[in-house]
Design a protein around this motif. Structure first.
Motif, short mmCIF file in Angstrom:
data_model
loop_
_atom_site.label_atom_id
_atom_site.label_comp_id
_atom_site.label_asym_id
_atom_site.label_seq_id
_atom_site.Cartn_x
_atom_site.Cartn_y
_atom_site.Cartn_z
N PRO A 96 -13.79 22.79 -16.95
CA PRO A 96 -14.76 21.70 -16.85
C PRO A 96 -14.35 20.67 -15.80
O PRO A 96 -13.15 20.46 -15.57
CB PRO A 96 -14.75 21.08 -18.26
N VAL A 137 -15.02 16.62 -14.87
CA VAL A 137 -15.59 15.34 -15.30
C VAL A 137 -15.51 14.37 -14.14
O VAL A 137 -14.48 14.26 -13.48
CB VAL A 137 -14.76 14.71 -16.45
N HIS A 178 -19.68 17.18 -15.76
CA HIS A 178 -20.00 16.15 -16.74
C HIS A 178 -19.87 14.79 -16.07
O HIS A 178 -18.84 14.50 -15.47
CB HIS A 178 -19.02 16.18 -17.92
N LEU A 238 -13.71 16.72 -24.55
CA LEU A 238 -14.01 17.98 -23.89
C LEU A 238 -13.25 19.09 -24.59
O LEU A 238 -12.10 18.92 -24.98
CB LEU A 238 -13.53 17.95 -22.43
N THR A 245 -11.30 22.29 -24.08
CA THR A 245 -10.67 23.06 -23.01
C THR A 245 -9.97 24.25 -23.65
O THR A 245 -9.86 24.33 -24.87
CB THR A 245 -9.62 22.24 -22.23
#
Ligand SMILES: [Mn+2]
Length: 392
Positions: free
Chosen positions: A80, A82, A109, A121, A123
């Motif tokens: 991800p 951010v 995000h 989040l 992960t």
């Protein structure tokens, strides 16, 4: 002990086209591509971006194109990303922030676009708390930020990162926050806005500006020619380790400052920097950007000197930026020597050979710059009458 590995980057400024050159625009996309390569190679659990993802609130199509391509590669690996919006990501009018397009595609995000925001989040190695707020500037910014920090609170019982796009007092006289005002208890403080690498410590945690992946101004290149991202291992309320990783895609930028003395010495100087420029180009496979700042070029030789520099260096650079100050060797020595701090009185006295005339000249310059013009002329007349006891 549960720990998580993050890659921290900032100020990618996708879409930025320095000097209007398409190559410079490609450079920022290359840099972002390399950052994604590193994230994948190092198997990081998340990528943290501290703002100025795009350079402008209306990025060119190619900025979206490259952003989407690279972000897709991250998503394929379940990493991800951010991002906290930087000042360049936030529209001044009520239009759609470009980052929302990428979020809508499920590629990143956005954190803290409207309000200070904290979020967990998932992960591959467990939960990661991210807290942050978009860039705040202008009068009242400091108060607004201090309130936001109170709302964001003190990290969590698992790895946590506070993400902000602001200046700390340590890095800029135009700061909004002091290091000690950051809330304690986060594992890592991911900062953006400053385009050079800086690292501080708060408790057991690192406070880091990774800097921009490309130097976007001459002073940034001069201060820090190499560019980095940070890879950090973080655990509950502390940074286990953090290291900066040098980017290889960065285009070399060389800044030279030289005080001109005479022709032969200058030729030797040019020959030596030509070697360096060639080497830098070979090392990086990208032609360098070269800045030359020369002082005290004799006025009459300016054209010849520029021609020599151009012929010798231009072919080996992407762009060559010459900045020169000249001196007029036919003027008195005091004038020649006063390129940096000019003492007008001293110069005028030497040229006119008379203290009173020099004073008059200075006062006339002041008087004639007054507005409106009639007032300036009246004032000048009065001065002349006073000095010479005459009617004008
Ligand atoms: Mn920036």
């Amino acid at each position: 002990m549960d720990s998580i590995q993050i890659l921290h980057t900032s100020d990618t400024h996708l879409g930025h086209r320095q000097y209007g050159l398409s190559e410079r625009e490609m450079d920022v996309y290359d840099a972002f591509g390399e950052i994604v390569d590193i994230a994948i190679r190092e198997h990081v659990d998340a990528v943290i971006h501290s703002g100025d993802f795009f350079d402008s609130v209306s990025p060119p199509p190619q900025a979206y194109y490259h952003a989407i391509n690279h972000l897709r590669r991250l998503r394929e690996k379940d990493i991800p990303l951010v991002v906290v919006p930087g000042d360049h990501d936030i529209p001044k009018r009520r239009v759609l922030p470009p980052l929302l397009v990428l979020e809508r595609l499920g590629l990143l995000h956005i954190l803290g676009l409207r309000e200070p925001e904290k979020r967990d989040l998932r992960t591959s190695r467990g939960k990661l708390r991210v807290s942050g707020f978009r860039n705040i500037k202008g009068p009242g910014a400091r108060q607004q930020l201090l309130q936001a920090l109170v709302r964001l609170g003190q990290g969590s019982d698992y790895p946590s990162v506070l993400i902000l796009h602001q200046s700390l007092r340590n890095v800029s006289p135009d700061y909004e926050l002091e290091l000690g005002e950051l809330p304690k208890g986060y594992s890592y403080y991911a900062l953006g806005h400053i385009h050079v690498y800086r690292k501080y410590v708060l408790g057991e945690s690192a406070v880091i500006y990774p800097g921009s992946p490309e130097a976007l101004r001459r002073d940034e290149a001069e201060e820090q020619p190499y560019r980095y991202v940070v890879i950090a291992e973080i655990a509950r309320k502390r940074t286990v380790s953090s290291e900066r990783v040098k980017l290889n895609s960065t285009r070399p930028q060389l800044v030279y400052r030289h005080l001109y003395r005479e022709a032969n010495e200058f030729k030797t100087f040019l020959a030596s920097i030509r070697e360096e420029i060639l080497k830098a180009g070979l090392r990086s496979k990208k032609k360098p950007i070269v800045h030359i700042i020369i002082e005290n070029i004799p006025k009459r030789e300016k054209t010849t000197i520029y021609d020599t520099i151009e012929k010798l260096l231009r072919p080996h650079t992407l762009t060559l930026r010459i900045q020169a100050t000249t001196i007029d060797t036919s003027l008195p020595r005091t004038v020649q020597e006063s390129t940096s701090s000019i003492d007008h009185y001293k110069i005028l006295k030497e040229m006119l050979g008379n203290e009173d005339l020099a004073k008059l000249a200075l006062e006339l310059i002041d008087a004639l710059s007054m507005e409106p013009k009639q007032v300036a002329l009246d004032q000048a007349e009065k001065l002349l009458q006073k000095y010479f006891n005459i009617e004008v």
